[in-house]
Design an enzyme around this catalytic site. Structure first.
Site: not given
Length: 139
Positions: A56-57
Site C-alpha cells: 500500500h501507499a
C-alpha cells in the site's frame, strides 16, 4: 500529487548503537534520528517465512521500518522505478515518505518488523489498490 516522491527519496538510516558484549540499546527520538515526529508505533510478527505484508501507499504518513529481529525486504515503487531494500539489522531503518508504494516481502522465520509512523491510523490515508495509486500520483 505535488512534490512527487521517488524510490530514491526512501533513505536507509543507521541508528546509533550503544553497548558491549552484554547487549545493546538503540534510541529513536522525534526529528533526531528520523525526520519526523512519531505518532504511532506498531510491529508485525508471527509472519510465516517467505510471506509478504504491506502492499500500500500513504497520502500523508511517513513510516520508518526496522527489522527488530530477523530480516525482510521492502519493495518500493514510485510508479516509474522499483527498488528493493534488505533490512536485517536492528540499528538500520528505512524511511518511506508518503506517496511511495511499499511492500514488505521475504520475511525470515521469526522476524519482527517495527514501524514508526508520523500519523495516527486513518484508513483514508491508505491507498490499497495499485491502480488507484497510479491514478493518485498522476493527478
Amino acid at each position: 500529487m505535488s512534490n512527487r516522491k521517488t524510490v530514491f527519496d526512501c533513505n536507509l538510516l543507521y541508528l546509533e548503537q550503544k553497548g558491549d558484549r552484554n547487549g545493546h540499546i538503540t534510541a529513536v527520538n522525534n526529528n533526531v534520528e528520523i525526520p519526523f515526529d512519531i505518532k504511532r508505533i506498531f510491529y508485525l510478527y508471527d509472519i510465516p517465512g517467505g510471506e509478504s505484508r504491506g502492499a500500500h501507499a500513504h497520502k500523508e504518513c511517513h513510516q520508518f521500518l526496522v527489522a527488530a529481529s530477523g530480516s525482510f525486504e521492502v519493495l518500493l515503487d514510485d510508479g516509474v522505478t522499483k527498488r528493493q531494500v534488505l533490512l536485517n539489522r536492528p540499528d538500520l531503518g528505512l524511511h518511506v515518505p508518503p506517496g511511495i508504494w511499499a511492500s514488505e516481502i521475504n520475511f525470515s522465520s521469526g522476524s519482527i518488523c517495527l514501524v514508526l509512523a508520523s500519523h495516527e491510523y486513518s484508513e483514508s490515508d491508505y491507498i490499497r489498490n495499485f491502480n488507484d495509486y497510479l491514478n493518485y500520483i498522476n493527478e
